[in-house]
Write an enzyme that holds these catalytic residues in place. Structure first.
Site, PDB file in Angstrom:
ATOM      1  N   SER A 109       0.838  -1.197   0.000  1.00  0.00           N
ATOM      2  CA  SER A 109       0.000   0.000   0.000  1.00  0.00           C
ATOM      3  C   SER A 109       0.872   1.246   0.000  1.00  0.00           C
ATOM      4  CB  SER A 109      -0.851  -0.042   1.272  1.00  0.00           C
ATOM      5  OG  SER A 109      -1.307   1.235   1.620  1.00  0.00           O
ATOM      6  N   LYS A 158       1.763  -3.350   6.685  1.00  0.00           N
ATOM      7  CA  LYS A 158       2.230  -3.397   5.289  1.00  0.00           C
ATOM      8  C   LYS A 158       3.739  -3.156   5.225  1.00  0.00           C
ATOM      9  CE  LYS A 158      -1.612  -4.501   3.377  1.00  0.00           C
ATOM     10  NZ  LYS A 158      -1.766  -5.875   2.873  1.00  0.00           N
ATOM     11  N   TYR A 215      -2.421  -0.526  10.627  1.00  0.00           N
ATOM     12  CA  TYR A 215      -2.596  -1.141   9.297  1.00  0.00           C
ATOM     13  C   TYR A 215      -1.376  -0.872   8.419  1.00  0.00           C
ATOM     14  CZ  TYR A 215      -3.781  -1.320   4.401  1.00  0.00           C
ATOM     15  OH  TYR A 215      -3.721  -1.564   3.053  1.00  0.00           O
TER      16      TYR A 215
END
Ligand code: UDP
Length: 340
Positions: free
Chosen positions: A126, A155, A151
């Site tokens: 991402s 990643k 989050y």
């Protein structure tokens, strides 16, 4: 036939990628625990392609159950690993759940890939790995800033785990794909984004507001240092994103590159403000949106957009859709969708 494992195949990007893979001659097996998705998408895939895809309803954190699927399919040519929790806000409230799920599932899939000697691996990363970068557009080698959410950190950590693992697995090749803001739906309107929780991403919030599922929407801040005060993002159509996965896999198969772990930005290179996105929706659909300017949303970066020239050069990938197409297809899907 080249058989590919798609984890998270019933999710938004996974399901659209399956279509592109099938249309390019791959056979697909999906693993999806259906936590935030539904097997109804497999009907959409069938309606579009005429092909049935099998999904195993298995949690990738369950090592034994995952191993069993690899035992039943020891001939995967590649793995595209989408499955993950992806809500930024939820990750702030439940960081341990995000670390547990996103990292353990990755470790299990990598272990299975090693055990069964699957040669090619593609990871959903991402643009959030860049954090609040002031260098725009961001390039693949733009240094990372602090992750803005658990989050985003999963990643960053996922990428680092794969890089370290790639050194120890010389028979494998890896590609990390950094998505910017995926949006839109399949042009047939038979498949699209179907958030099972209330949507939080901009485009589904727009379409849900227009269809009357919510009375109005909020623009999170109009006092940012941008041309109209709202945040800038790089919205990429989900079918363009899907096609980049097929190309990345084909690139690994055809080229067997020396670099064991490569990384590509996937955006269209154009920054669009929130207000411009809203107005694009109003223009292409003729719908008037009810919106109010609200406070800034914690954790939002001011502006981020991609330099995608590396994907263009090495993968031969070019985006075909713009923001207007994103809004049109998302709206066509919203008007007809039967689930989510
Ligand atoms: N946004 C907004 N209202 C909403 C949802 C999103 O103004 O109801 C804004 C958000 O602040 C950000 C942009 O739209 O500037 C894209 O947000 P999204 O959650 O879609 O993606 P993100 O870039 O945060 O991953």
């Amino acid at each position: 036939m080249k058989k590919v494992l798609v984890t998270g195949g019933c999710g938004y990007i996974g399901s659209h990628t399956i279509i592109d893979l099938l249309e390019n001659g791959f056979e697909v097996i999906s693993i999806d625990n259906l936590l935030n998705s539904t097997e109804a998408v497999l009907e959409g895939i069938y309606a579009i392609t005429g092909k049935r895809v099998r999904n195993y309803t298995v949690d990738l954190c369950d090592r034994d159950a995952t191993l069993q699927i690899f035992s039943a399919h020891p001939d995967f040519v590649g793995i595209i690993h989408f499955a993950a929790l992806k809500s930024v806000g939820e990750s702030v409230l439940q960081p341990l759940r995000y670390f547990h799920n996103n990292l353990n599932s990755l470790l299990n899939v990598l272990q299975c890939a090693q055990d069964f000697e699957v040669p090619h691996f593609i990871f959903s990363s991402s643009c959030s790995v860049y954090g609040n970068s002031s260098a725009l557009p961001v390039m693949e080698d733009t240094p990372w800033e602090e992750a803005q959410s658990p989050y985003a950190r999963t990643k960053q950590m996922g990428e680092q785990i794969i890089r370290d693992f790639s050194v120890a697995a010389p028979f494998m090749r890896f590609i990390l794909l950094r998505y910017f803001n995926p949006a839109g739906a399949h042009p047939s309107a038979l498949l699209g984004e179907a958030p099972s929780n209330p949507a939080s991403n901009l485009v589904p919030v727009i379409t849900e507001t227009a269809i009357g599922k919510r009375p109005e929407m909020r623009i999170f801040g109009d006092d940012y240092p941008t041309r109209d005060g709202s945040c800038i993002r790089d919205y990429i159509h989900v079918m363009d994103l899907a096609n980049a996965h097929t190309r990345a896999l084909q690139y690994l198969i055809d080229k067997q590159p020396d670099n064991p772990c490569d990384v590509f930005n996937l955006g269209i290179g154009e920054g669009v403000t929130v207000l411009e996105a809203v107005h694009a929706f109003e223009k292409v659909t003729g719908q008037k949106l009810s919106y109010r300017i609200g406070d800034r949303r914690p954790g939002d970066v001011v502006a981020v957009y991609a330099d995608y020239s590396k994907a263009a050069r090495l993968l031969g990938w070019q985006p075909r859709y713009q923001i207007d197409d994103i809004m049109r297809t998302a709206w066509d899907w919203e008007k007809t969708r039967t689930y989510g």
